[in-house]
Design an enzyme around this catalytic site. Sequence first.
Site, short mmCIF file in Angstrom:
data_model
loop_
_atom_site.label_atom_id
_atom_site.label_comp_id
_atom_site.label_asym_id
_atom_site.label_seq_id
_atom_site.Cartn_x
_atom_site.Cartn_y
_atom_site.Cartn_z
N HIS A 106 19.90 17.81 3.21
CA HIS A 106 18.61 18.34 2.76
C HIS A 106 18.03 17.56 1.59
O HIS A 106 17.04 17.96 0.99
CB HIS A 106 18.72 19.83 2.44
CG HIS A 106 18.47 20.68 3.64
ND1 HIS A 106 19.39 21.55 4.15
CD2 HIS A 106 17.40 20.76 4.47
CE1 HIS A 106 18.89 22.13 5.23
NE2 HIS A 106 17.70 21.67 5.44
N ASP A 147 16.62 29.11 -3.86
CA ASP A 147 15.58 29.81 -3.10
C ASP A 147 15.89 29.81 -1.62
O ASP A 147 15.54 30.72 -0.89
CB ASP A 147 14.23 29.11 -3.28
CG ASP A 147 13.69 29.29 -4.69
OD1 ASP A 147 14.07 30.27 -5.34
OD2 ASP A 147 12.91 28.44 -5.12
N GLU A 263 9.73 33.39 -11.01
CA GLU A 263 9.22 32.07 -10.68
C GLU A 263 7.70 32.07 -10.86
O GLU A 263 7.14 33.02 -11.42
CB GLU A 263 9.61 31.66 -9.24
CG GLU A 263 11.09 31.35 -9.10
CD GLU A 263 11.46 30.59 -7.84
OE1 GLU A 263 10.58 30.21 -7.06
OE2 GLU A 263 12.68 30.37 -7.63
C1 LIG Z 1 13.91 23.75 2.11
C2 LIG Z 1 14.70 23.37 0.89
C3 LIG Z 1 14.76 24.25 -0.17
C4 LIG Z 1 15.48 23.91 -1.31
N1 LIG Z 1 15.54 24.82 -2.33
C5 LIG Z 1 16.24 24.51 -3.43
C6 LIG Z 1 16.36 25.45 -4.49
O1 LIG Z 1 15.83 26.55 -4.44
N2 LIG Z 1 17.08 25.10 -5.58
C7 LIG Z 1 17.71 23.89 -5.68
O2 LIG Z 1 18.36 23.65 -6.69
N3 LIG Z 1 17.59 22.99 -4.71
C8 LIG Z 1 16.89 23.27 -3.59
N4 LIG Z 1 16.79 22.33 -2.59
C9 LIG Z 1 17.36 21.01 -2.80
C10 LIG Z 1 18.83 20.97 -2.48
O3 LIG Z 1 19.57 21.54 -3.53
C11 LIG Z 1 19.25 19.52 -2.31
O4 LIG Z 1 18.67 19.03 -1.14
C12 LIG Z 1 20.74 19.32 -2.33
O5 LIG Z 1 20.99 17.96 -2.11
C13 LIG Z 1 21.54 20.17 -1.34
O6 LIG Z 1 21.35 19.80 -0.01
P1 LIG Z 1 22.60 19.58 0.94
O7 LIG Z 1 23.57 20.66 0.68
O8 LIG Z 1 22.08 19.44 2.31
O9 LIG Z 1 23.21 18.22 0.38
P2 LIG Z 1 23.06 16.73 0.94
O10 LIG Z 1 21.63 16.37 0.97
O11 LIG Z 1 23.81 16.58 2.19
O12 LIG Z 1 23.80 15.93 -0.23
C14 LIG Z 1 23.23 15.80 -1.51
C15 LIG Z 1 24.09 14.89 -2.40
O13 LIG Z 1 25.31 15.57 -2.69
C16 LIG Z 1 26.41 14.83 -2.18
N5 LIG Z 1 27.32 15.81 -1.60
C17 LIG Z 1 27.13 16.61 -0.54
N6 LIG Z 1 28.20 17.39 -0.33
C18 LIG Z 1 29.10 17.06 -1.28
C19 LIG Z 1 30.41 17.50 -1.60
N7 LIG Z 1 31.02 18.45 -0.89
N8 LIG Z 1 31.05 16.92 -2.65
C20 LIG Z 1 30.44 15.98 -3.39
N9 LIG Z 1 29.22 15.52 -3.13
C21 LIG Z 1 28.55 16.05 -2.10
C22 LIG Z 1 25.84 13.88 -1.16
O14 LIG Z 1 26.63 12.72 -1.02
C23 LIG Z 1 24.49 13.59 -1.74
O15 LIG Z 1 24.56 12.60 -2.71
C24 LIG Z 1 16.10 22.65 -1.42
C25 LIG Z 1 16.03 21.75 -0.37
C26 LIG Z 1 15.33 22.10 0.79
C27 LIG Z 1 15.26 21.13 1.90
#
Ligand SMILES: Cc1cc2nc3c(=O)[nH]c(=O)nc-3n(C[C@H](O)[C@H](O)[C@H](O)COP(=O)(O)OP(=O)(O)OC[C@H]3O[C@@H](n4cnc5c(N)ncnc54)[C@H](O)[C@@H]3O)c2cc1C
Length: 505
Positions: A106, A147, A263
């Site tokens: 994400h 969120d 918010e």
């Molecule tokens: C619709 C939407 C709503 C969102 N709302 C919020 C919100 O309300 N608050 C907020 O804070 N953020 C929010 N986000 C952002 C979100 O926190 C980031 O996209 C974050 O990267 C988490 O996504 P992911 O879990 O898919 O991680 P990824 O995008 O898969 O990874 C993000 C980073 O973390 C690393 N990573 C992933 N898993 C691990 C692990 N297990 N150990 C170590 N490193 C790891 C990856 O290598 C990469 O560098 C939102 C995103 C979207 C798309």
Amino acid sequence: MAENFPIPTYIVVIFIISLLISTIGNSKPWSASLSHNNRLLALDVAGKLLVDPDSLKSVSSDFGHIVKEHPKAVLCPSTTQDIVSLIKVAYNDSIPFSIAARGHGHSTRGQAMAHDGVVVDMSSLKNHRNGSRTTLEYGLAPLSFTDYLYLTVGGTLSNAGISGQTFRYGPQIANVYEMDVVTGKGELVTCSAYKSSDLFYAVLGGFGQFGIITRARIALEPAPKRVKWVRMLYSNFSTFTKDQEYLISFNGRRQNLALNYLEGSLLMDQGSPNNWRSSFFPSSDHSKIISQVTKHGIIYCLEVAKYYDDHTKNTVDKELQQLIKGLSFLPGLMFEKNVSNVEFLNRVRSGELKLQSQGLWDVPHPWLNLFVPKSRIVDFNNGVFKEIVLKRNITTGPVLVYPMNRNKWDDRMSAVIPEEDVFYAVGFLHSSGFGNWGDFEEQNKEILKFCDNAGIKIKQYLPHHATKEGWINHFGSKWKTFAERKAQFDPKMILAPGQRIFNNI
Ligand SMILES: Cc1cc2nc3c(=O)[nH]c(=O)nc-3n(C[C@H](O)[C@H](O)[C@H](O)COP(=O)(O)OP(=O)(O)OC[C@H]3O[C@@H](n4cnc5c(N)ncnc54)[C@H](O)[C@@H]3O)c2cc1C
Ligand SMILES: *[C@@H]1O[C@H](CO)[C@@H](O)[C@H](O)[C@H]1NC(C)=O
Ligand SMILES: *[C@@H]1O[C@H](CO)[C@@H](O)[C@H](O)[C@H]1NC(C)=O
Ligand SMILES: *[C@@H]1O[C@H](CO)[C@@H](O)[C@H](O)[C@H]1NC(C)=O
Ligand SMILES: *[C@@H]1O[C@H](CO)[C@@H](O)[C@H](O)[C@H]1NC(C)=O
Ligand SMILES: *[C@@H]1O[C@H](CO)[C@@H](O)[C@H](O)[C@H]1NC(C)=O
């Protein structure tokens, strides 16, 4: 949901966040097409490495749809040991390949990608979702949510995990007791504030640079049953922010007056006052709201929530009234909802499903998220919202603006925030067409340039910096520690290359 779960005052639960149960259906294993690659073939996880085009493609893009990077393989680990084995092989190699954990992808700028490396599919993210549900079934919930719930624990802890609960409970990284982390040397370490604390603090907000999180113990609290959810509209930005700051000053955990969530967002000429984050305003009030937007250009929407249950259902309205009576929103423009906790927490998901059904979810997302110090938020409104956003008139998607308290963050962690006691999160959550995301990039650049020229000391959240200098600037006084920890825990710079922090050209 269990209605009468015996409620302890304080509970901790374990999320196993990254163990994929089965490998992906009909994909070919690594050995089939890369038999020449001895070092990876020697891996005892070779059978869990996928190299077929579909598997590679599925991890070559992300929610942003802006960056594309192709890895050599995807690892679908069954156990933490699989991750240990993979990293050990890379670490042992004279020319190590890079490795990126991927939660749900994400991210918006390729942060979870690994060019010519291996992506570790942590997509037992389903476990996380199941985890949340399971805790709710036991009448428990994390103190600090995001969120949107369809993110992974590992991905959010690598950033911070913020939302309307942060002003009171801190970001998600401030609600972690213990983690299992596989470092860039392939060592599995259990860490906490008391044990291997350097690694613990490094990893929290550490952009995946120091290790892969495979387990986290997180603070839980008895889940509320129902939520009073209120939105109030303002035309005067100073009044709006003054009221927000007043409300977040009640931030003790057990004070009656303290809200559970706060918010804010902009309402502009974008059609319906409702956006994908939630449908909130009753349609009978839309014309009233739209006429205010037309009159003022931008209307500011303050959004709060207060939880209640059987014990507090008779007092919740009185407490809310007491808080709200001193506020200066536009007369008659206060809207209230009374919903279940699940409906409140899942508010963004319903919007997602709607957009997905219209084919408007898997589109480019040139997002920009900033932390803005409180002392300059009015200048930010004048220079950015009024002068750039309103005039360009291209913004699609929510624009969030809400304050949080610095003392709920822990400066020993890697996450970087402004130096003031109160700062604002400002999120431009754009969605664009595939042909015009460049227009949003232009606007984002103009916003950053304005802040720079005006001396507004912003920090990016979910940051993206094109140069090493940009990153050094971002970390400021924390850069030295960040770089030292990198040398300690991932000396061969194997992990999370997609963040482009240490491998920037
Ligand atoms: C619709 C939407 C709503 C969102 N709302 C919020 C919100 O309300 N608050 C907020 O804070 N953020 C929010 N986000 C952002 C979100 O926190 C980031 O996209 C974050 O990267 C988490 O996504 P992911 O879990 O898919 O991680 P990824 O995008 O898969 O990874 C993000 C980073 O973390 C690393 N990573 C992933 N898993 C691990 C692990 N297990 N150990 C170590 N490193 C790891 C990856 O290598 C990469 O560098 C939102 C995103 C979207 C798309
Ligand atoms: C590291 O490499 C050496 C030689 O290249 C090899 O003998 C050893 O088994 C490797 N160790 C691991 C853990 O892969
Ligand atoms: C829980 O996770 C499994 C896979 O691990 C998935 O098949 C199932 O649909 C999930 N259940 C819920 C309720 O999300
Ligand atoms: C907004 O409110 C402030 C007081 O909070 C006042 O000084 C200012 O004049 C108001 N601005 C407008 C445009 O009405
Ligand atoms: C909220 O809604 C529930 C369910 O519809 C209802 O039983 C309850 O009385 C309402 N409570 C308040 C405080 O409005
Ligand atoms: C802004 O753009 C929308 C369509 O995208 C248009 O309907 C509206 O008139 C524009 N507003 C201004 C003030 O130009």
